[in-house]
Write an enzyme that holds these catalytic residues in place. Structure first.
Site, PDB file in Angstrom:
ATOM      1  N   ARG A 114      -0.398  -2.382  -6.972  1.00 22.06           N
ATOM      2  CA  ARG A 114      -0.678  -3.393  -5.934  1.00 22.06           C
ATOM      3  C   ARG A 114      -1.626  -4.459  -6.465  1.00 22.06           C
ATOM      4  NH1 ARG A 114      -1.188  -4.585  -0.325  1.00 22.06           N
ATOM      5  NH2 ARG A 114      -3.321  -4.887   0.380  1.00 22.06           N
ATOM      6  N   ARG A 144       0.855  -1.174   0.000  1.00 27.98           N
ATOM      7  CA  ARG A 144       0.000   0.000   0.000  1.00 27.98           C
ATOM      8  C   ARG A 144       0.902   1.238   0.000  1.00 27.98           C
ATOM      9  NH1 ARG A 144      -2.120  -3.446   4.034  1.00 27.98           N
ATOM     10  NH2 ARG A 144      -4.209  -4.256   3.565  1.00 27.98           N
ATOM     11  N   HIS A 189      -3.834  -8.815   3.857  1.00 29.52           N
ATOM     12  CA  HIS A 189      -5.292  -8.825   3.934  1.00 29.52           C
ATOM     13  C   HIS A 189      -5.737  -9.548   5.202  1.00 29.52           C
ATOM     14  CE1 HIS A 189      -5.760  -8.415  -0.718  1.00 29.52           C
ATOM     15  NE2 HIS A 189      -5.717  -7.241  -0.121  1.00 29.52           N
ATOM     16  N   LYS A 240      -2.358  -2.000   7.931  1.00 28.47           N
ATOM     17  CA  LYS A 240      -3.538  -1.457   8.593  1.00 28.47           C
ATOM     18  C   LYS A 240      -3.582  -1.939  10.041  1.00 28.47           C
ATOM     19  CE  LYS A 240      -6.565  -0.782   4.599  1.00 28.47           C
ATOM     20  NZ  LYS A 240      -7.872  -1.111   3.991  1.00 28.47           N
ATOM     21  N   HIS A 288      -2.586   2.622  -7.005  1.00 27.52           N
ATOM     22  CA  HIS A 288      -3.002   1.387  -6.341  1.00 27.52           C
ATOM     23  C   HIS A 288      -3.086   0.221  -7.323  1.00 27.52           C
ATOM     24  CE1 HIS A 288      -4.140  -0.050  -2.411  1.00 27.52           C
ATOM     25  NE2 HIS A 288      -5.173  -0.703  -2.894  1.00 27.52           N
TER      26      HIS A 288
END
Length: 293
Positions: free
Chosen positions: A243, A147, A266, A171, A240
């Site tokens: 990715r 990211r 993920h 994240k 993006h």
């Protein structure tokens, strides 16, 4: 409701729940929007009912023409806000819990072929320090499926260049090891030995990728540079997409879903599975294009 309470809510999002700064800023916008609506309706934002929240969302949909994705984001912000009020003893129940977020339309991510990406990266002018930096940066994003925020956050001691490994914080500040290939290794070495020392100058910075000001490069700076690059070669692409292309290439090359999920960072395997649909879509396009009639 005071601005101090909103600031406390935003601080709680980041420090207690581990939400990103971007999420906090999005929620700030949503709660301030709700506050303005409540004031116009002469209502107390802390005491709003479920029906009043429905009226607010319908008002936003009609007056601001927001889509289902934005409605879902607003509902998430409302749930967090009222959970905060409950934790602070200012509310007993959460009126947003019963709100049903509209289903988000499933859209296949855009991807580029390896040849297209190679053409894009080869168009970068590496005769200057900024070009060397961007080539190393975009090679790494493509090779690792990072990211943009993850690439921005990389520090010098996160990079194990000889092993082709980068320590990444994704994240929720979840740490993972990301792998990158020989092309990224090559350009990272050139950037680190030639461009970065000149960009950082006499300053001290732990950041891997350095801006024109000698500080950590920003997400906006990266997006701007990528957009400028694609315009120069007449290409339509978002950053993006690199990715997305990484994930699609991995699956097309035979990698299993669990491995790609881990490399992409993920949390849910279903997020990774969408790239199998991208592969199927590409197969259909190629069949229609090349199959003799």
């Amino acid at each position: 409701m005071s601005d101090r309470e909103i600031k406390s809510f935003l601080a709680s999002l980041q420090m207690v729940e581990g939400r990103s700064k971007l999420t906090a800023e999005t929620y700030r916008f949503e709660i301030n929007s709700l506050k303005r609506w409540a004031e116009e309706e002469e209502l107390d934002i802390k005491a709003l009912s479920q029906n009043e929240l429905v009226e607010y969302l319908e008002w936003r949909r009609k007056t601001q023409n927001i889509d289902s994705r934005s409605i879902a984001k607003a509902i998430s912000a409302l749930r967090s806000w009222y959970n905060f009020l409950i934790a602070e003893g200012m509310r007993e129940e959460n009126p947003a819990n019963a709100l049903e977020a509209p289903k988000k339309p499933k859209r296949l991510p855009s991807v580029h072929s390896r040849q297209t990406v190679d053409t894009l990266l080869a168009s970068i002018d590496t005769d200057n320090d900024y070009g060397l930096r961007d080539r190393a940066l975009f090679e790494l994003i493509y090779s690792s499926g990072l990211r943009v925020s993850e690439a921005v956050g990389l520090n010098m001691d996160d990079l194990y260049i000889d092993d082709g490994i980068a320590r990444v914080f994704g994240k929720g500040k979840k740490e993972r090891l990301s792998l990158f290939g020989e092309a990224a290794q090559l350009w990272l070495r050139k950037y680190l030995s030639e461009a970065r020392p000149r960009l950082v100058g006499k300053r001290r910075s732990e950041a891997l990728f350095i801006s024109r000001l000698g500080k950590r490069i920003s997400r906006k700076g990266i997006w701007k540079n990528y957009a400028m690059l694609t315009r120069q070669i007449g290409m339509s692409s978002k950053l993006h997409t690199l990715r997305h292309s990484f994930a699609t290439e991995m699956l097309a090359g035979g990698a299993d879903l669990r491995s790609v999920q881990e490399l992409m960072g993920h949390a849910d395997l279903a997020t990774t599975q969408i790239y199998t649909h991208v592969n199927n879509s590409q197969l259909r396009e190629n069949h229609d294009k090349y199959m003799p009639v």
